[in-house]
Design an enzyme around this catalytic site. Structure first.
Site, short mmCIF file in Angstrom:
data_model
loop_
_atom_site.label_atom_id
_atom_site.label_comp_id
_atom_site.label_asym_id
_atom_site.label_seq_id
_atom_site.Cartn_x
_atom_site.Cartn_y
_atom_site.Cartn_z
N GLU A 34 1.07 -1.17 -0.03
CA GLU A 34 -0.03 0.08 -0.08
C GLU A 34 0.98 1.08 -0.10
OE1 GLU A 34 -3.35 0.88 -0.40
OE2 GLU A 34 -2.51 2.74 -0.18
N GLY A 39 -7.04 0.86 3.17
CA GLY A 39 -8.55 0.98 3.01
C GLY A 39 -8.74 1.60 1.62
N GLY A 40 -7.92 2.41 1.05
CA GLY A 40 -8.28 2.94 -0.25
C GLY A 40 -9.56 4.13 -0.36
N THR A 41 -9.86 4.21 -1.58
CA THR A 41 -10.85 5.18 -1.81
C THR A 41 -12.09 5.17 -0.84
OG1 THR A 41 -10.12 5.19 -3.98
CG2 THR A 41 -12.32 6.32 -3.65
N CYS A 42 -12.76 3.88 -0.79
CA CYS A 42 -14.00 3.72 -0.20
C CYS A 42 -13.89 4.39 1.45
CB CYS A 42 -14.50 2.30 -0.18
SG CYS A 42 -15.97 2.21 0.82
N HIS A 441 -46.37 -3.74 6.75
CA HIS A 441 -47.05 -2.33 6.74
C HIS A 441 -46.71 -1.65 8.19
CE1 HIS A 441 -49.78 0.70 6.39
NE2 HIS A 441 -50.06 0.67 7.69
C1 FAD Z 1 -16.73 10.65 -3.55
C2 FAD Z 1 -16.92 9.00 -3.55
C3 FAD Z 1 -17.96 8.51 -3.24
C4 FAD Z 1 -18.38 7.21 -3.31
N1 FAD Z 1 -19.26 6.51 -2.74
C5 FAD Z 1 -19.53 5.15 -3.05
C6 FAD Z 1 -20.65 4.60 -2.48
O1 FAD Z 1 -21.38 5.20 -1.73
N2 FAD Z 1 -20.88 3.22 -2.85
C7 FAD Z 1 -19.87 2.67 -3.49
O2 FAD Z 1 -20.10 1.39 -3.61
N3 FAD Z 1 -18.91 3.17 -3.90
C8 FAD Z 1 -18.65 4.55 -3.89
N4 FAD Z 1 -17.64 5.16 -4.32
C9 FAD Z 1 -16.66 4.37 -5.14
C10 FAD Z 1 -15.65 3.48 -4.61
O3 FAD Z 1 -15.09 4.10 -3.25
C11 FAD Z 1 -14.63 2.57 -5.17
O4 FAD Z 1 -15.49 2.12 -6.38
C12 FAD Z 1 -14.00 1.70 -4.35
O5 FAD Z 1 -13.27 2.26 -3.42
C13 FAD Z 1 -12.93 0.89 -5.41
O6 FAD Z 1 -12.04 0.19 -4.49
P1 FAD Z 1 -10.94 -0.71 -5.13
O7 FAD Z 1 -10.70 -1.78 -4.63
O8 FAD Z 1 -10.90 -0.64 -6.44
O9 FAD Z 1 -9.55 0.44 -4.91
P2 FAD Z 1 -9.37 1.82 -4.15
O10 FAD Z 1 -10.26 1.69 -2.98
O11 FAD Z 1 -9.28 2.81 -4.92
O12 FAD Z 1 -7.87 1.35 -3.36
C14 FAD Z 1 -6.72 1.40 -4.10
C15 FAD Z 1 -5.55 1.24 -3.30
O13 FAD Z 1 -4.29 1.15 -3.95
C16 FAD Z 1 -3.32 1.95 -3.36
N5 FAD Z 1 -2.58 1.74 -4.76
C17 FAD Z 1 -2.54 2.49 -5.75
N6 FAD Z 1 -1.60 2.32 -6.65
C18 FAD Z 1 -0.60 1.89 -6.02
C19 FAD Z 1 0.57 1.36 -6.21
N7 FAD Z 1 1.39 1.44 -7.19
N8 FAD Z 1 1.38 0.73 -5.11
C20 FAD Z 1 0.70 0.35 -3.99
N9 FAD Z 1 -0.46 0.85 -3.54
C21 FAD Z 1 -1.13 1.53 -4.82
C22 FAD Z 1 -4.02 3.07 -3.17
O14 FAD Z 1 -3.40 3.79 -2.30
C23 FAD Z 1 -5.43 2.72 -2.74
O15 FAD Z 1 -5.41 2.70 -1.09
C24 FAD Z 1 -17.30 6.47 -4.21
C25 FAD Z 1 -16.06 7.03 -4.83
C26 FAD Z 1 -15.83 8.43 -4.45
C27 FAD Z 1 -14.77 9.24 -5.19
#
Ligand code: FAD
Length: 458
Positions: A34, A39-42, A441
């Protein structure tokens, strides 16, 4: 320094950590890499923080509406953004910490912090370490697209990530992008007290949805005082003494939009541009999404891509489902496929939109002979009782097979109610099954059989 593992997982988003734990549980040695926040985006900048803040915005909205329910407050409600942010941070930090500690606490999993790049199809470099494995799983997610608006590079602007640090109410938030992310932030900040203008290039908001959905959501937002500019392409951006001015190319409305702060929410792009994919021979499409087959294998044997970076989904649940598909095929001899899943998602404006399967437009163009049932939320007792009767329910069925093709529940509880239909779709049961079920209901879901009893040719 070279280190050998049975498997490498790149990214701790919604697929990577669960997969790392499953692989380790099956006896493999696993390195998970990482580069940013666990935990990434979500967890950090997507679903969890935004839905936490949507809840604060909802509380503010109800407080402002309290007199509608016969409740008088001692004075006008006030939003304390520092506390809104602190509440959000506490929930996010808890989740982030949970991901990190569960990985570190799993026997067989090694956590490596840093940016991973392929050196070859079996080697991944992280700073001065080279990790090798016969199986590599890419779960690198995506990030906000920054559009090429002339002048934008000289204007301070926000994205969904930097919005997480905002602990004040922007006097006038201008949002470029009238789709899922832009609409959620727009309504949220309007409820916190900002003036909000949403600028969208398409002729309507969330243009992927049916026109009746776009129109109803626009109406919901405009009722709250949000200015919506559709058919308006941003052609210039410039800094002003009080914030920002956007020049727009549009048939209707003023050619310039001024605000105090600018949020750019025009879409996402995969984090595949700095991953060394070329050295591994992994193919992407023209937009950088990693090409995968129905079991999420890339063109290179031994490398899989999961989550947003493969372009087969853009949600937390699609990423998690990718983990389930890969784990089932690799470890359980269970032939699960991406093509088995049914489109499902929610838009968390209030009231929310819960969606399953095809839109009405898609069902029509796919050649099905369709029937459509529709009911305004003003005719749903539970919605009226709660004082939240905006929106409507719509269900699309195949007139011949009686299969449910799609549903849109735009109304209170819509994100939950739609699962009744989604599960029937997974069961491949006819819609008439729902008509024979006795529902509770008063609920929104109790009206689903009624909607299905009033189907009309489209
Ligand atoms: C504002 C917003 C609201 C959202 N709301 C919702 C919702 O309500 N419900 C829903 O289902 N989805 C929602 N989403 C979408 C959801 O967040 C994403 O679809 C989901 O997080 C995707 O997860 P992922 O596993 O693909 O990767 P991500 O969660 O993006 O994680 C990828 C990880 O990889 C790491 N990484 C990247 N490149 C490298 C590298 N080269 N080396 C090491 N680490 C790396 C990053 O740092 C990150 O931690 C929302 C998105 C946004 C932007």
């Amino acid at each position: 320094m070279s280190q050998r593992y049975d498997a490498i997982v790149i990214g701790t988003g919604q697929a990577g950590p669960s997969l790392a734990r499953r692989l380790a549980g099956a006896g493999m040695s696993v390195a998970i890499v990482e580069r940013g926040l666990f935990g990434g985006t979500c967890v950090n900048t997507g679903c969890i923080p935004t839905k936490t803040m949507v809840a604060s915005a909802y509380a503010a909205h109800l407080a402002f509406r309290s007199a509608d329910f016969g409740v008088d407050l001692p004075g006008p409600p006030a939003v304390d953004m520092k506390r809104v942010r602190a509440r959000k941070d506490a929930i996010v930090n808890d989740n982030r910490g949970g991901v990190a500690s569960s990985l570190r606490g799993t026997s067989g999993v090694t956590v490596v912090q840093g940016h991973a790049r392929f050196e070859s199809s079996r080697e991944v470099r992280v700073d001065d370490r080279v990790l090798t494995a016969e199986r590599i799983f890419v779960n690198v997610g995506g990030r906000a697209v920054v559009p090429s608006i002339p002048g934008l590079d000289r204007v301070p602007f926000l994205t969904n990530s930097s919005m997480m640090g905002v602990d004040f109410v922007p006097p006038h938030l201008v949002i470029v992008g009238g789709s899922y992310v832009g609409l959620e932030f727009g309504q949220m900040y309007r409820r916190f007290g900002s003036a909000v203008t949403i600028v969208e290039a398409s002729p309507r908001l969330i243009a992927r949805e049916d026109p009746d959905i776009s129109d109803a959501i626009r109406d919901i937002l405009e009722r709250e005082g949000i200015a919506v500019r559709t058919g308006a392409t941003c052609i210039t951006a410039e800094k002003t003494s009080s914030g920002v001015r956007l020049g727009v190319d549009c048939a209707d409305g003023a050619p310039a939009i001024e605000g105090s702060h600018l949020l750019v929410a025009v879409g996402r792009r995969p984090n595949t541009d700095d991953l060394g994919l070329g050295k591994a021979g992994v193919e992407t499409d023209a937009r950088g999404y990693i090409l995968v087959d129905d079991e999420l294998r890339t063109n290179v044997p031994g490398i899989w891509a999961l989550g947003d970076c493969n372009g087969r989904g853009a949600f937390t649940h699609t990423s998690y489902n990718d983990f389930e598909i890969v784990a089932a095929n690799l470890l359980d001899h269970d032939a699960r496929r991406v093509s088995d899943r049914i489109t499902a998602y929610a838009l968390y404006v209030d009231p929310p939109l819960g969606r399953a399967g095809m839109t009405e437009t898609e069902a029509k163009t796919s050649g099905h002979r369709i029937l459509v049932g529709k009911r305004p939320m003003t005719k749903v007792g539970r919605a009226v009782e709660k004082g939240e009767s905006l929106g409507f329910m719509k269900i699309v069925v195949d007139a011949d097979s009686k299969a449910i093709l799609g549903a849109a529940i735009l109304g209170v509880g819509g994100d939950e109610v739609v699962h009744v239909l989604l599960d029937v779709m997974y069961a491949k049961a006819p819609y008439t099954l729902v008509q024979r079920a006795m529902h509770i209901h008063p609920t929104v879901a109790e009206l689903l059989p009624t909607v299905l009893g009033e189907l009309q040719p489209a």
